[in-house]
Design a protein around this motif. Structure first.
Motif, PDB file in Angstrom:
ATOM      1  N   LYS A 162       0.926   3.321   8.761  1.00 43.95           N
ATOM      2  CA  LYS A 162       1.547   2.316   9.630  1.00 43.95           C
ATOM      3  C   LYS A 162       2.075   1.135   8.814  1.00 43.95           C
ATOM      4  O   LYS A 162       3.213   0.684   9.011  1.00 43.95           O
ATOM      5  CB  LYS A 162       0.527   1.826  10.659  1.00 43.95           C
ATOM      6  CG  LYS A 162       0.028   2.880  11.631  1.00 43.95           C
ATOM      7  CD  LYS A 162       1.096   3.281  12.625  1.00 43.95           C
ATOM      8  CE  LYS A 162       0.516   4.219  13.682  1.00 43.95           C
ATOM      9  NZ  LYS A 162       1.533   4.615  14.698  1.00 43.95           N
ATOM     10  N   LEU A 163       1.265   0.629   7.900  1.00 38.48           N
ATOM     11  CA  LEU A 163       1.636  -0.581   7.178  1.00 38.48           C
ATOM     12  C   LEU A 163       2.757  -0.346   6.166  1.00 38.48           C
ATOM     13  O   LEU A 163       3.544  -1.251   5.878  1.00 38.48           O
ATOM     14  CB  LEU A 163       0.420  -1.157   6.461  1.00 38.48           C
ATOM     15  CG  LEU A 163      -0.650  -1.803   7.351  1.00 38.48           C
ATOM     16  CD1 LEU A 163      -1.757  -2.397   6.493  1.00 38.48           C
ATOM     17  CD2 LEU A 163      -0.050  -2.884   8.246  1.00 38.48           C
ATOM     18  N   GLN A 164       2.844   0.859   5.620  1.00 39.75           N
ATOM     19  CA  GLN A 164       3.870   1.132   4.621  1.00 39.75           C
ATOM     20  C   GLN A 164       5.280   1.107   5.204  1.00 39.75           C
ATOM     21  O   GLN A 164       6.259   1.026   4.465  1.00 39.75           O
ATOM     22  CB  GLN A 164       3.608   2.480   3.952  1.00 39.75           C
ATOM     23  CG  GLN A 164       2.458   2.448   2.949  1.00 39.75           C
ATOM     24  CD  GLN A 164       2.266   3.770   2.253  1.00 39.75           C
ATOM     25  OE1 GLN A 164       1.666   4.689   2.802  1.00 39.75           O
ATOM     26  NE2 GLN A 164       2.783   3.875   1.049  1.00 39.75           N
ATOM     27  N   LYS A 165       5.384   1.161   6.520  1.00 39.82           N
ATOM     28  CA  LYS A 165       6.688   1.091   7.171  1.00 39.82           C
ATOM     29  C   LYS A 165       7.200  -0.339   7.295  1.00 39.82           C
ATOM     30  O   LYS A 165       8.343  -0.566   7.675  1.00 39.82           O
ATOM     31  CB  LYS A 165       6.601   1.729   8.561  1.00 39.82           C
ATOM     32  CG  LYS A 165       6.241   3.210   8.555  1.00 39.82           C
ATOM     33  CD  LYS A 165       6.087   3.741   9.967  1.00 39.82           C
ATOM     34  CE  LYS A 165       5.669   5.206   9.969  1.00 39.82           C
ATOM     35  NZ  LYS A 165       5.476   5.728  11.357  1.00 39.82           N
ATOM     36  N   ILE A 166       6.336  -1.309   6.994  1.00 39.72           N
ATOM     37  CA  ILE A 166       6.669  -2.727   7.157  1.00 39.72           C
ATOM     38  C   ILE A 166       7.067  -3.316   5.805  1.00 39.72           C
ATOM     39  O   ILE A 166       6.446  -3.023   4.781  1.00 39.72           O
ATOM     40  CB  ILE A 166       5.464  -3.493   7.749  1.00 39.72           C
ATOM     41  CG1 ILE A 166       5.092  -2.910   9.117  1.00 39.72           C
ATOM     42  CG2 ILE A 166       5.760  -4.982   7.861  1.00 39.72           C
ATOM     43  CD1 ILE A 166       3.806  -3.458   9.693  1.00 39.72           C
ATOM     44  N   ASP A 167       8.090  -4.155   5.811  1.00 41.35           N
ATOM     45  CA  ASP A 167       8.540  -4.831   4.595  1.00 41.35           C
ATOM     46  C   ASP A 167       7.364  -5.561   3.940  1.00 41.35           C
ATOM     47  O   ASP A 167       6.633  -6.298   4.596  1.00 41.35           O
ATOM     48  CB  ASP A 167       9.648  -5.825   4.948  1.00 41.35           C
ATOM     49  CG  ASP A 167      10.338  -6.398   3.711  1.00 41.35           C
ATOM     50  OD1 ASP A 167       9.621  -6.906   2.824  1.00 41.35           O
ATOM     51  OD2 ASP A 167      11.573  -6.364   3.648  1.00 41.35           O
TER      52      ASP A 167
END
Length: 328
Positions: A131-136
């Motif tokens: 989930k977090l890797q999709k966020i800048d």
């Protein structure tokens, strides 16, 4: 000290899982205090994570049981590159976690908080990272989940409350969203938490993480699927009560003024972090501070202007009562 015989085989299986350099690195911030009773199960569940590129940073806050010897035994088994030991400040659990957050020698792409007596589900880190890797990376981000509650014999006794309302700064000002033991944050969120003034009183590091990420217009992801088993026992520093017991303690905190004191502490931190807030949240926070000391009419008007809310009908009823009786 040798590892407990009942966990040795399980532990050796996990110890052989070496980190993959192609995976993002995770610093697992584990704080301990007289936790030897269940600590082995907690560490074993970390060793069995499907995501393997992690390092445990364990800070002991002055244990007088066998906690430190147990940590040293695990360190000898897995190596100091996988488990690093620190001495905590002995100022309570929140300050122990903050001491790790502020420790510049701890470097990673992501950071996870760990209690000393839970059992992580094997995919806990993997799911959060996806989930977090999709966020800048420049945007502060936090991933958190619900938990399954277990007793000392690992029997399921319930689940933490389901959060149905959207995570936001308006919610974070008056309520934490999830337990820190479920949280995974990125480097930008860690930088925010590390920027709070030294020796500032902190209510709880989970609430602090939620508050700072939303205050800075970061992103919060709440997953309703539990990521760990949260053990309920007499030694819990912070329990996760359910049913009538939970409702009683929530009401008590409002009546005794604890809620107002906690908001004083959080407001002091936010005052020092104004430079990280966008204009909209800066204004929102100013209105929140004003409503806390205003007369009833102005207090009510500002309350609805700010749009404060808690998770759940009873929680919001208590918030309204706190508004009326000037307990926010």
């Amino acid at each position: 000290m040798t590892l407990p015989s009942e966990t040795r085989d399980f532990h050796q299986t996990g110890a052989n899982r070496r980190p993959s350099p192609s995976q993002p690195s995770v610093a697992i911030l584990l704080c301990t205090f007289n936790g030897a009773r269940f600590l082995a199960e907690q560490i074993d569940s970390i060793l069995m994570q499907t995501h393997t590129n992690w390092v445990i940073h364990a800070s002991d806050d002055g244990s007088c049981d066998s906690t430190v010897k147990l940590l040293e035994a695990y360190q000898k088994s897995v190596g100091p590159d996988r488990l690093r030991l620190y001495q905590g400040p002995q100022l309570g659990f929140a300050q122990n976690f903050i001491s790790l957050i502020k420790n510049n020698s701890i470097e990673a792409d992501y950071f996870a908080f760990s209690d000393q007596d839970d059992i992580w589900h094997p995919t806990k880190l993997e799911k959060g990272l996806k989930k977090l890797q999709k966020i800048d990376h420049s945007n502060p981000a936090l991933y958190c989940t619900r938990v399954r509650l277990i007793d000392t014999e690992q029997r399921c006794v319930g689940f933490s409350p389901l959060r149905k309302n959207t995570p936001s700064f308006e919610n974070a000002l008056v309520q934490s969203l999830a337990g820190a033991n479920t949280m995974l944050i990125n480097q930008s969120a860690r930088t925010l938490m590390a920027a709070i003034p030294d020796n500032t009183p902190v209510v709880a590091h989970d609430w602090l993480a939620y508050l700072l990420v939303t205050a800075s217009a970061g992103q919060v992801i709440y997953d309703s699927t539990p990521s760990l088993d949260y053990r309920q026992h007499e030694g819990n520093l912070i329990g996760n009560r359910t049913g009538l017991s939970a409702n009683f303690h929530r009401i008590k905190r409002f009546v005794t003024g604890d809620f107002s004191i906690w908001n004083d502490m959080n407001s002091e931190i936010l005052d020092s972090m104004l430079g990280y807030m966008p204009t909209q949240n800066h204004t929102l926070f100013s209105d929140f501070k004003a409503l806390r000391t205003a007369g009833l009419v102005k207090r009510t008007r500002l309350f609805f202007k700010v749009g404060l809310y808690r998770q759940g009908p009873l929680e919001n009823l208590l918030l309204i009562l706190a508004l009326v009786f000037k307990k926010i």
